[in-house]
Design an enzyme around this catalytic site. Structure first.
Site, mmCIF file in Angstrom:
data_model
loop_
_atom_site.group_PDB
_atom_site.id
_atom_site.type_symbol
_atom_site.label_atom_id
_atom_site.label_comp_id
_atom_site.label_asym_id
_atom_site.label_seq_id
_atom_site.Cartn_x
_atom_site.Cartn_y
_atom_site.Cartn_z
ATOM 1 N N SER A 52 0.833 -1.201 0.000
ATOM 2 C CA SER A 52 0.000 0.000 0.000
ATOM 3 C C SER A 52 0.873 1.258 0.000
ATOM 4 O O SER A 52 1.701 1.416 -0.884
ATOM 5 C CB SER A 52 -0.958 -0.046 1.197
ATOM 6 O OG SER A 52 -2.044 0.828 1.016
ATOM 7 N N ASP A 59 -5.908 -3.528 -2.425
ATOM 8 C CA ASP A 59 -4.881 -3.162 -1.452
ATOM 9 C C ASP A 59 -4.160 -4.360 -0.826
ATOM 10 O O ASP A 59 -4.790 -5.283 -0.313
ATOM 11 C CB ASP A 59 -5.533 -2.327 -0.348
ATOM 12 C CG ASP A 59 -4.535 -1.556 0.483
ATOM 13 O OD1 ASP A 59 -3.716 -2.193 1.178
ATOM 14 O OD2 ASP A 59 -4.557 -0.314 0.440
#
Length: 308
Positions: A85, A199
């Site tokens: 991320s 993510d």
């Protein structure tokens, strides 16, 4: 940042910018990234390698820059880097050959508006497309693919269909980072080949295991996630990040305990995940965290025969 029961248009821009953290203008990169099976640790004669695992945390990701600056100031040579991320953005910049000071300069001059590409109203899978983020990073890196970085780079994302983690080690850096940063409901899922990705923090909040699999003998993990009991929930984005934190606690604890040799935890308790304005404070927190644990880290490295 003022409290609000709903995330405003500007707040979404800040959330997107928190994932990018630094870059330039727009252009497209090469082919799609592909997963690669990392080579196993081989050869007892090779020098021991230090891996850096940078975790997710949206705007709190600026702290990674401070950690890098502090490690460099103490002559710690990082050989490979893995990111999840927000951590994947800093990992890509660092792996490209930029030092901490250069990344710091980019972060402090970044205009978050240039990476906020709003999805069309009829789209319901994400508020931001993420293509601007992808292009933004590729431009900064001169369209360099993952396998052409100065340091080996691994970018972690989640396969939306299977729920399995994926480690990108080849291909378009911007697309891989975009996938790793695609917070569900904020960013649209990223389609690569026949798969869609979201993510990486869903499956590997701090990718210590992946740094190990890439060949690191000593893994320095940087955990920037908030503890559930101290996290700020001033906006809808904060609530979403708090949900991820709660879901990922067990995964993160297992991964850090099993694969991280040292864990750096910057003090970011007063910082919201969506507060882009505190980037400098986050950077300083990263530097302070390294300074605080330096005697221990230095001893650990020495015990492994790694001179600093």
């Amino acid at each position: 940042m003022k409290s609000s029961p709903r995330l405003s248009r500007r707040a979404f821009s800040l959330a997107a910018a928190s994932s990018v953290l630094a870059a330039c203008t727009t252009t497209s990169g090469g082919g799609a990234p592909v997963a690669a099976t990392p080579a196993p640790n081989a050869g007892a004669e090779r020098p021991a390698r230090i891996g850096l695992a940078l975790g997710g945390g949206a705007a709190r990701g600026f702290a990674h820059i401070g950690v890098i600056k502090a490690l460099e100031a103490r002559n710690v040579r990082v050989d490979l880097v893995a990111g999840t991320s927000a951590g994947s953005v800093i990992a890509a910049l660092y792996a490209s050959g930029m030092n901490g000071i250069a990344i710091n300069k980019l972060a402090l001059t970044m205009d978050e508006a240039s990476i906020s590409d709003w999805a069309m109203p009829f789209r319901t899978r994400g508020i931001l497309q993420g293509v601007a983020l992808q292009n933004y990073l590729n431009k900064t890196l001169d369209n360099r693919p993952i396998e052409k970085m100065t340091k080996p780079l691994g970018i972690v994302a989640t396969d939306l269909r299977s729920g399995q983690p994926i480690l990108f080690q080849r291909g378009n850096t911007g697309i891989a980072v975009r996938a790793s940063c695609s917070v569900p409901s904020i960013f649209e899922p990223v389609k690569i080949g026949d798969h869609e990705y979201v993510d990486g923090g869903l499956v590997s909040p701090v990718p210590a295991a992946f740094a190990h699999k890439m060949g690191a003998d000593f893994v320095i993990a940087v955990d920037i996630s908030a503890r559930p009991e101290t996290a700020l929930t001033q906006s809808s984005f904060d609530v979403l990040m708090q949900t991820f934190t709660i879901m990922g606690q067990s995964i993160k604890a297992y991964e850090l305990d099993k694969y991280a040799d040292a864990v750096i935890r910057p003090n970011l308790n007063a910082m919201s995940s969506s507060d882009f304005s505190q980037r400098n404070a986050a950077i300083l927190a990263g530097e302070e965290a390294v300074a605080k644990m330096w005697p221990t880290l230095q001893r650990q490295l020495a015990d492994r025969g790694m001179r600093v």
